[in-house]
Design a protein around this motif. Structure first.
Motif, PDB file in Angstrom:
ATOM      1  N   HIS A  44    -101.656 119.155  63.567  1.00 28.10           N
ATOM      2  CA  HIS A  44    -100.687 120.252  63.422  1.00 28.10           C
ATOM      3  C   HIS A  44    -101.318 121.607  63.113  1.00 28.10           C
ATOM      4  CE1 HIS A  44     -97.374 117.394  63.568  1.00 28.10           C
ATOM      5  NE2 HIS A  44     -97.980 116.668  62.643  1.00 28.10           N
ATOM      6  N   HIS A  45    -102.523 121.597  62.599  1.00 30.63           N
ATOM      7  CA  HIS A  45    -103.233 122.809  62.221  1.00 30.63           C
ATOM      8  C   HIS A  45    -102.326 123.786  61.464  1.00 30.63           C
ATOM      9  CE1 HIS A  45    -107.303 124.404  62.844  1.00 30.63           C
ATOM     10  NE2 HIS A  45    -106.743 125.552  62.524  1.00 30.63           N
ATOM     11  N   PRO A  46    -101.853 123.389  60.292  1.00 24.79           N
ATOM     12  CA  PRO A  46    -100.968 124.250  59.508  1.00 24.79           C
ATOM     13  C   PRO A  46    -101.721 125.432  58.897  1.00 24.79           C
ATOM     14  CG  PRO A  46    -101.626 122.371  58.204  1.00 24.79           C
ATOM     15  CD  PRO A  46    -102.184 122.137  59.582  1.00 24.79           C
ATOM     16  N   ASP A  47    -100.977 126.407  58.417  1.00 25.38           N
ATOM     17  CA  ASP A  47    -101.603 127.519  57.708  1.00 25.38           C
ATOM     18  C   ASP A  47    -102.094 127.057  56.336  1.00 25.38           C
ATOM     19  OD1 ASP A  47    -100.956 129.614  59.666  1.00 25.38           O
ATOM     20  OD2 ASP A  47     -98.882 129.203  59.095  1.00 25.38           O
ATOM     21  N   VAL A  48    -101.270 126.211  55.692  1.00 19.82           N
ATOM     22  CA  VAL A  48    -101.591 125.733  54.350  1.00 19.82           C
ATOM     23  C   VAL A  48    -101.245 124.255  54.224  1.00 19.82           C
ATOM     24  CG1 VAL A  48    -101.219 126.035  51.862  1.00 19.82           C
ATOM     25  CG2 VAL A  48    -101.022 128.010  53.387  1.00 19.82           C
ATOM     26  N   VAL A  49    -102.088 123.510  53.525  1.00 19.08           N
ATOM     27  CA  VAL A  49    -101.770 122.128  53.142  1.00 19.08           C
ATOM     28  C   VAL A  49    -101.478 122.132  51.648  1.00 19.08           C
ATOM     29  CG1 VAL A  49    -102.568 119.744  52.946  1.00 19.08           C
ATOM     30  CG2 VAL A  49    -103.286 121.148  54.901  1.00 19.08           C
ATOM     31  N   VAL A  50    -100.293 121.631  51.274  1.00 12.24           N
ATOM     32  CA  VAL A  50     -99.966 121.445  49.862  1.00 12.24           C
ATOM     33  C   VAL A  50    -100.394 120.031  49.513  1.00 12.24           C
ATOM     34  CG1 VAL A  50     -98.153 121.386  48.116  1.00 12.24           C
ATOM     35  CG2 VAL A  50     -98.064 123.087  49.952  1.00 12.24           C
ATOM     36  N   ASP A  73    -110.317 127.369  58.442  1.00 14.59           N
ATOM     37  CA  ASP A  73    -109.272 128.389  58.379  1.00 14.59           C
ATOM     38  C   ASP A  73    -107.982 127.876  57.752  1.00 14.59           C
ATOM     39  OD1 ASP A  73    -109.151 126.738  60.665  1.00 14.59           O
ATOM     40  OD2 ASP A  73    -107.756 128.122  61.648  1.00 14.59           O
ATOM     41  N   ILE A  74    -107.889 126.556  57.532  1.00 16.01           N
ATOM     42  CA  ILE A  74    -106.705 125.994  56.877  1.00 16.01           C
ATOM     43  C   ILE A  74    -106.860 126.142  55.371  1.00 16.01           C
ATOM     44  CG2 ILE A  74    -105.365 123.891  56.433  1.00 16.01           C
ATOM     45  CD1 ILE A  74    -106.054 122.913  59.195  1.00 16.01           C
ATOM     46  N   ARG A  75    -105.838 126.686  54.717  1.00 22.35           N
ATOM     47  CA  ARG A  75    -105.869 126.873  53.271  1.00 22.35           C
ATOM     48  C   ARG A  75    -105.344 125.621  52.569  1.00 22.35           C
ATOM     49  NH1 ARG A  75    -109.247 131.093  53.122  1.00 22.35           N
ATOM     50  NH2 ARG A  75    -108.536 132.764  54.487  1.00 22.35           N
ATOM     51  N   ILE A  76    -105.842 125.390  51.365  1.00 25.52           N
ATOM     52  CA  ILE A  76    -105.425 124.217  50.590  1.00 25.52           C
ATOM     53  C   ILE A  76    -104.886 124.668  49.233  1.00 25.52           C
ATOM     54  CG2 ILE A  76    -106.091 121.986  49.626  1.00 25.52           C
ATOM     55  CD1 ILE A  76    -106.552 121.994  52.570  1.00 25.52           C
ATOM     56  N   LEU A  77    -103.629 124.329  48.967  1.00 28.14           N
ATOM     57  CA  LEU A  77    -103.026 124.574  47.659  1.00 28.14           C
ATOM     58  C   LEU A  77    -102.752 123.211  47.034  1.00 28.14           C
ATOM     59  CD1 LEU A  77    -101.774 126.415  45.487  1.00 28.14           C
ATOM     60  CD2 LEU A  77     -99.609 126.249  46.736  1.00 28.14           C
ATOM     61  N   VAL A  78    -103.406 122.921  45.935  1.00 28.15           N
ATOM     62  CA  VAL A  78    -103.250 121.624  45.290  1.00 28.15           C
ATOM     63  C   VAL A  78    -102.078 121.665  44.316  1.00 28.15           C
ATOM     64  CG1 VAL A  78    -104.339 119.900  43.808  1.00 28.15           C
ATOM     65  CG2 VAL A  78    -105.692 121.097  45.537  1.00 28.15           C
ATOM     66  N   LEU A  79    -101.183 120.712  44.469  1.00 29.06           N
ATOM     67  CA  LEU A  79    -100.030 120.558  43.571  1.00 29.06           C
ATOM     68  C   LEU A  79    -100.324 119.332  42.713  1.00 29.06           C
ATOM     69  CD1 LEU A  79     -97.186 121.570  42.825  1.00 29.06           C
ATOM     70  CD2 LEU A  79     -96.272 120.022  44.564  1.00 29.06           C
ATOM     71  N   THR A  80    -100.594 119.559  41.434  1.00 22.32           N
ATOM     72  CA  THR A  80    -101.103 118.488  40.591  1.00 22.32           C
ATOM     73  C   THR A  80    -100.425 118.437  39.227  1.00 22.32           C
ATOM     74  OG1 THR A  80    -103.111 117.671  39.481  1.00 22.32           O
ATOM     75  CG2 THR A  80    -102.935 120.026  39.812  1.00 22.32           C
ATOM     76  N   ALA A  81    -100.520 117.281  38.597  1.00 23.51           N
ATOM     77  CA  ALA A  81    -100.004 117.122  37.237  1.00 23.51           C
ATOM     78  C   ALA A  81    -101.120 117.283  36.216  1.00 23.51           C
ATOM     79  CB  ALA A  81     -99.349 115.746  37.087  1.00 23.51           C
ATOM     80  N   TYR A  82    -102.351 117.546  36.687  1.00 19.96           N
ATOM     81  CA  TYR A  82    -103.507 117.578  35.795  1.00 19.96           C
ATOM     82  C   TYR A  82    -104.214 118.926  35.848  1.00 19.96           C
ATOM     83  CZ  TYR A  82    -102.674 112.596  36.319  1.00 19.96           C
ATOM     84  OH  TYR A  82    -102.086 111.366  36.370  1.00 19.96           O
ATOM     85  N   ASP A  83    -104.556 119.462  34.675  1.00 18.98           N
ATOM     86  CA  ASP A  83    -105.315 120.709  34.631  1.00 18.98           C
ATOM     87  C   ASP A  83    -106.597 120.549  33.817  1.00 18.98           C
ATOM     88  OD1 ASP A  83    -104.281 120.510  32.088  1.00 18.98           O
ATOM     89  OD2 ASP A  83    -103.635 122.604  31.966  1.00 18.98           O
ATOM     90  N   VAL A 118    -102.531 134.116  52.498  1.00 21.73           N
ATOM     91  CA  VAL A 118    -103.176 135.380  52.907  1.00 21.73           C
ATOM     92  C   VAL A 118    -104.617 135.483  52.404  1.00 21.73           C
ATOM     93  CG1 VAL A 118    -100.990 136.606  53.100  1.00 21.73           C
ATOM     94  CG2 VAL A 118    -102.210 136.642  50.923  1.00 21.73           C
ATOM     95  N   GLY A 119    -105.153 134.359  51.918  1.00 19.46           N
ATOM     96  CA  GLY A 119    -106.557 134.323  51.566  1.00 19.46           C
ATOM     97  C   GLY A 119    -106.896 134.564  50.114  1.00 19.46           C
ATOM     98  N   ARG A 120    -105.888 134.645  49.253  1.00 18.74           N
ATOM     99  CA  ARG A 120    -106.161 134.852  47.835  1.00 18.74           C
ATOM    100  C   ARG A 120    -106.339 133.506  47.131  1.00 18.74           C
ATOM    101  NH1 ARG A 120    -101.681 138.657  48.342  1.00 18.74           N
ATOM    102  NH2 ARG A 120    -102.521 140.759  48.614  1.00 18.74           N
ATOM    103  N   LYS A 121    -107.078 133.513  46.025  1.00 20.97           N
ATOM    104  CA  LYS A 121    -107.264 132.319  45.217  1.00 20.97           C
ATOM    105  C   LYS A 121    -106.206 132.280  44.124  1.00 20.97           C
ATOM    106  CE  LYS A 121    -111.038 131.162  47.404  1.00 20.97           C
ATOM    107  NZ  LYS A 121    -111.096 129.969  48.292  1.00 20.97           N
ATOM    108  N   VAL A 122    -105.674 131.099  43.861  1.00 17.33           N
ATOM    109  CA  VAL A 122    -104.629 130.950  42.848  1.00 17.33           C
ATOM    110  C   VAL A 122    -105.088 129.932  41.810  1.00 17.33           C
ATOM    111  CG1 VAL A 122    -102.215 130.402  42.398  1.00 17.33           C
ATOM    112  CG2 VAL A 122    -102.855 131.465  44.556  1.00 17.33           C
ATOM    113  N   TYR A 123    -105.763 130.434  40.779  1.00 20.21           N
ATOM    114  CA  TYR A 123    -106.211 129.599  39.669  1.00 20.21           C
ATOM    115  C   TYR A 123    -105.844 130.284  38.365  1.00 20.21           C
ATOM    116  CZ  TYR A 123    -109.106 126.705  42.754  1.00 20.21           C
ATOM    117  OH  TYR A 123    -109.548 125.853  43.725  1.00 20.21           O
ATOM    118  N   ASP A 124    -105.274 129.523  37.457  1.00 18.56           N
ATOM    119  CA  ASP A 124    -104.978 130.051  36.131  1.00 18.56           C
ATOM    120  C   ASP A 124    -106.292 130.443  35.459  1.00 18.56           C
ATOM    121  OD1 ASP A 124    -103.156 130.270  33.646  1.00 18.56           O
ATOM    122  OD2 ASP A 124    -104.757 128.932  32.992  1.00 18.56           O
ATOM    123  N   ALA A 125    -106.356 131.679  34.914  1.00 21.45           N
ATOM    124  CA  ALA A 125    -107.611 132.211  34.370  1.00 21.45           C
ATOM    125  C   ALA A 125    -108.170 131.346  33.245  1.00 21.45           C
ATOM    126  CB  ALA A 125    -107.386 133.636  33.869  1.00 21.45           C
TER     127      ALA A 125
END
Length: 213
Positions: A44-50, A73-83, A118-125
């Motif tokens: 499927h070549h998605p823009d993002v994989v959750v 070029d595929i972005r990965i956003l991890v949806l997790t219960a663990y930090d 859009v290419g930004r990183k999403v990590y809690d500081a």
């Protein structure tokens, strides 16, 4: 935006899909295990994989690693219960673009998805800082492993007994036990499961091979 969901819990997967589609996101598919996630990413070549972390057959971290290698070029956003730092470290090493906790509001998921797309990183500081501290503290211990100890760890990750490892490496099972004891001391752990987990986090052994641990 085209999104692929990789989540083995049906309720979470369906709820996430319902919400994202209500926000205008096109969900191109649903993977129920890590191997499916890699295959469907190619199809499927998605823009993002959750991506969830704890997936059957192939873990989310290893699936992330493979997707980023094969389809950078595929972005990965991890949806997790663990930090925990170890998990975040593994995600960073695998190339994930960000993570969001399952305790977050749905609006936070949507915002993170758009940031990652859009290419930004999403990590809690704060979590990222703890992960970097963890990496720093572990680096010296990892560097202290001998080649033979890494070989023993690789075999142990596949669920092999000391006797089986000895036959493969042409050493006695007592010698294998000695190597494991040294590894435990270097890592500050008391079991092979913990030692294997640390080696996995640093990419020294394959997560696919560790499914039996």
């Amino acid at each position: 935006m085209n999104v692929l969901l990789a989540e083995d819990h049906k309720l979470v997967r369906q709820g996430t899909r319902f919400y994202l589609e209500s926000m205008g996101v096109n969900v191109v598919g649903e993977a129920t295990n890590g191997r499916e996630a890699v295959e469907m990413a190619g199809t499927h070549h998605p823009d993002v994989v959750v991506m969830d972390i704890h997936l059957p057959e192939l873990t989310g971290v290893e699936a992330t690693r493979r997707i980023r290698h094969d389809y950078p070029d595929i972005r990965i956003l991890v949806l997790t219960a663990y930090d925990e730092p170890a998990y975040v470290h593994a995600l960073l090493d695998a190339g994930a673009d960000g993570f969001i906790l399952k305790t977050a509001e749905l609006a936070e998921l949507y915002k993170a998805l758009n940031e990652v797309a859009v290419g930004r990183k999403v990590y809690d500081a704060e979590t990222l800082a703890r992960a970097r501290k963890h990496i720093s503290e572990m680096s010296t211990q990892i560097e202290g492993l001998t080649d033979r100890e890494l070989e023993v760890l690789a075999q142990a990750s596949q669920g092999k007994t000391n006797k089986e490892i000895g036959k493969i490496l042409f050493i006695s099972d007592r010698t294998v036990q000695g190597h494991l004891k040294n590894i435990y001391q270097k890592f500050g752990v008391t079991s092979r499961t913990e030692a294997v987990a640390i080696a996995l986090q640093h990419g020294f052994i394959s997560m696919e091979g560790a499914n039996n641990v």
